[in-house]
Write a protein that holds these residues in place. Structure first.
Motif, mmCIF file in Angstrom:
data_model
loop_
_atom_site.group_PDB
_atom_site.id
_atom_site.type_symbol
_atom_site.label_atom_id
_atom_site.label_comp_id
_atom_site.label_asym_id
_atom_site.label_seq_id
_atom_site.Cartn_x
_atom_site.Cartn_y
_atom_site.Cartn_z
ATOM 1 N N GLU A 85 -76.040 20.573 -51.101
ATOM 2 C CA GLU A 85 -75.097 21.238 -50.200
ATOM 3 C C GLU A 85 -75.828 22.102 -49.166
ATOM 4 O O GLU A 85 -75.498 22.076 -47.972
ATOM 5 N N LEU A 86 -76.827 22.848 -49.610
ATOM 6 C CA LEU A 86 -77.485 23.825 -48.747
ATOM 7 C C LEU A 86 -78.506 23.191 -47.809
ATOM 8 O O LEU A 86 -78.727 23.683 -46.707
ATOM 9 N N ARG A 87 -79.177 22.123 -48.258
ATOM 10 C CA ARG A 87 -80.212 21.459 -47.458
ATOM 11 C C ARG A 87 -81.246 22.454 -46.918
ATOM 12 O O ARG A 87 -81.484 22.521 -45.705
ATOM 13 N N PRO A 88 -81.895 23.223 -47.766
ATOM 14 C CA PRO A 88 -82.885 24.196 -47.275
ATOM 15 C C PRO A 88 -84.146 23.506 -46.772
ATOM 16 O O PRO A 88 -84.498 22.415 -47.225
ATOM 17 N N ASP A 89 -84.814 24.153 -45.828
ATOM 18 C CA ASP A 89 -86.101 23.651 -45.357
ATOM 19 C C ASP A 89 -87.202 23.923 -46.383
ATOM 20 O O ASP A 89 -88.111 23.117 -46.557
ATOM 21 N N ILE A 90 -87.103 25.082 -47.029
ATOM 22 C CA ILE A 90 -88.083 25.489 -48.032
ATOM 23 C C ILE A 90 -87.337 26.056 -49.233
ATOM 24 O O ILE A 90 -86.340 26.772 -49.067
ATOM 25 N N VAL A 91 -87.817 25.758 -50.421
ATOM 26 C CA VAL A 91 -87.344 26.402 -51.640
ATOM 27 C C VAL A 91 -88.489 27.238 -52.193
ATOM 28 O O VAL A 91 -89.577 26.707 -52.461
ATOM 29 N N VAL A 92 -88.252 28.532 -52.310
ATOM 30 C CA VAL A 92 -89.267 29.457 -52.824
ATOM 31 C C VAL A 92 -88.975 29.725 -54.290
ATOM 32 O O VAL A 92 -87.882 30.180 -54.645
ATOM 33 N N VAL A 93 -89.943 29.438 -55.144
ATOM 34 C CA VAL A 93 -89.832 29.743 -56.566
ATOM 35 C C VAL A 93 -90.944 30.718 -56.928
ATOM 36 O O VAL A 93 -92.029 30.689 -56.338
ATOM 37 N N VAL A 94 -90.676 31.567 -57.907
ATOM 38 C CA VAL A 94 -91.644 32.606 -58.259
ATOM 39 C C VAL A 94 -91.925 32.574 -59.751
ATOM 40 O O VAL A 94 -91.049 32.260 -60.568
ATOM 41 N N GLY A 95 -93.160 32.891 -60.108
ATOM 42 C CA GLY A 95 -93.507 33.068 -61.505
ATOM 43 C C GLY A 95 -93.606 31.780 -62.288
ATOM 44 O O GLY A 95 -93.998 30.732 -61.759
#
Length: 373
Positions: A85-95
């Motif tokens: 749904e969101l179609r992000p350019d980047i997905v940031v994950v942490v840890g």
């Protein structure tokens, strides 16, 4: 304008994502906060959002607890439609929690760029679920945001390209520095009848320490001995509370988990910290507080070289001896490179540069959900 999805799932993620989102939004990026709900009760989640001023998540997946397989699978199933749904350019994950791995896999298969904050951390202990998560997340990530020089060395040794690895410093230190003055005004020391440098702080939650009855008994014996010499405050993780079965070492005050500000107030004022937490190892180094890590290895070896951290394992005699030495002569500390409170700006620089220069296809352009692989 770049659309960047930032994923949090568990308590350790919250203090890492807040400064990154602030820096991205300041530069005009559209940020979407996705909370998987791996930690979901007030003590492990809500109070951190309140203390740090994190805005309400745009999407909450409400995953909850379960086995590693259950959490990982449920998070992937819940995140996939949100990603589409969101179609992000980047997905940031942490840890390194299960949510980190799940969302990184969905994003990588969906064609988005995946950025991993705290990439390159290695304990060398494959029996730790977190270690497996770290290795797997790094492998599917496009942008590896590294907290310390040893992390860069790990990634070089594993064959990662130089154009995908970035030494940015420790973003947890950004949050710590931004909130330290507020933490120091908290009344928790007076409420507990404590004086600065006249008590110790304890945290225990690793399965290898609290699920193994023999190991836990040894650690409690060590706390009993240290607690007879110095009062110890022990905010008890829920998984640890269930395994204590009413046992309280001498001189140890057991209490419910604390919010971020209250915990930092105690951490900053303690004479010594005994922990199995990676984040606490890093925070005590930044604060210059002596730390004994109750493990045989660490994903933060920089804290044992430049910081105030000493690996002591689980042997009671060694723990008691090390505590006595640290209390008599606290270690001198130097701050690791780029642990300066400005990691968020460096991370934002990298993310926005990559987002605008990438020629990868838009997320989901070639994404299919009916493939047999």
């Amino acid at each position: 304008m770049s659309r960047i999805a930032c994923v949090v799932g568990a308590r350790p993620n919250h203090m890492k994502i807040k400064p990154i989102m602030d820096a991205l939004e300041k530069r005009g990026a559209e940020t979407i906060l996705v909370h998987t709900g791996q930690h979901y009760d007030r003590a492990m989640n809500d109070v951190f959002f309140e203390d740090l001023g994190i805005r309400r998540p745009d999407r909450h997946l409400e995953i909850g607890s379960g086995t590693h397989a259950e959490q990982t699978a449920r998070t992937m199933l819940a995140f996939e439609p949100v990603f589409l749904e969101l179609r992000p350019d980047i997905v940031v994950v942490v840890g390194d929690v299960n949510s980190t791995l799940s969302c990184a896999l969905v994003a990588a298969k969906g064609g988005a760029l995946v950025a991993h904050v705290e990439a390159g951390l290695r304990s060398g202990d494959r029996s730790m679920p977190e270690e497996l998560n770290r290795v797997a997340v790094d492998r599917v990530s496009d942008v590896l945001l590294v907290a310390s020089a040893d992390g860069m060395a790990n990634l070089r040794a594993e064959g990662y390209r130089r154009d995908q690895t970035y030494l940015v410093g420790n973003v947890m230190v950004d949050t710590l520095m931004a909130n330290l003055d507020r933490a120091r005004t908290r009344p928790i020391l007076s409420e507990l009848g404590l004086s600065r440098r006249k008590f110790g702080l304890v945290t225990l939650h690793r399965p290898g320490n609290v699920d193994d009855e023999q190991v836990l008994t040894s650690l409690l014996a060590a706390l009993d001995e240290v607690g007879r010499k110095l009062p110890l405050v022990f905010p008890v993780h829920p998984r640890t509370r269930a395994r204590l079965r009413g046992r309280t070492p001498a001189g140890v005050l057991l209490m419910d988990p604390l919010g971020y500000l209250d915990f930092v107030a105690l951490e900053d004022s303690a004479a010594i910290v005994l922990t199995d937490s990676g984040g606490v190892q890093a925070e005590t180094t930044a604060l210059g507080v002596p730390c004994l890590t109750l493990r045989r290895n660490t994903e933060w070896p920089v804290t044992t070289v430049e910081g105030t951290n000493w690996l002591v394992g689980c042997d009671p005699k060694r723990i008691v001896r090390a505590a006595s030495e640290f209390l008599e002569k606290p270690p001198r500390s130097t701050m690791p490179e780029l642990w300066d409170g400005r990691s968020r700006e460096r991370i934002a620089d990298v993310l926005l540069s990559v987002a605008t220069s990438s020629d990868r296809p838009r997320p989901t352009d070639h994404y299919r959900t009916d493939q047999d692989v």
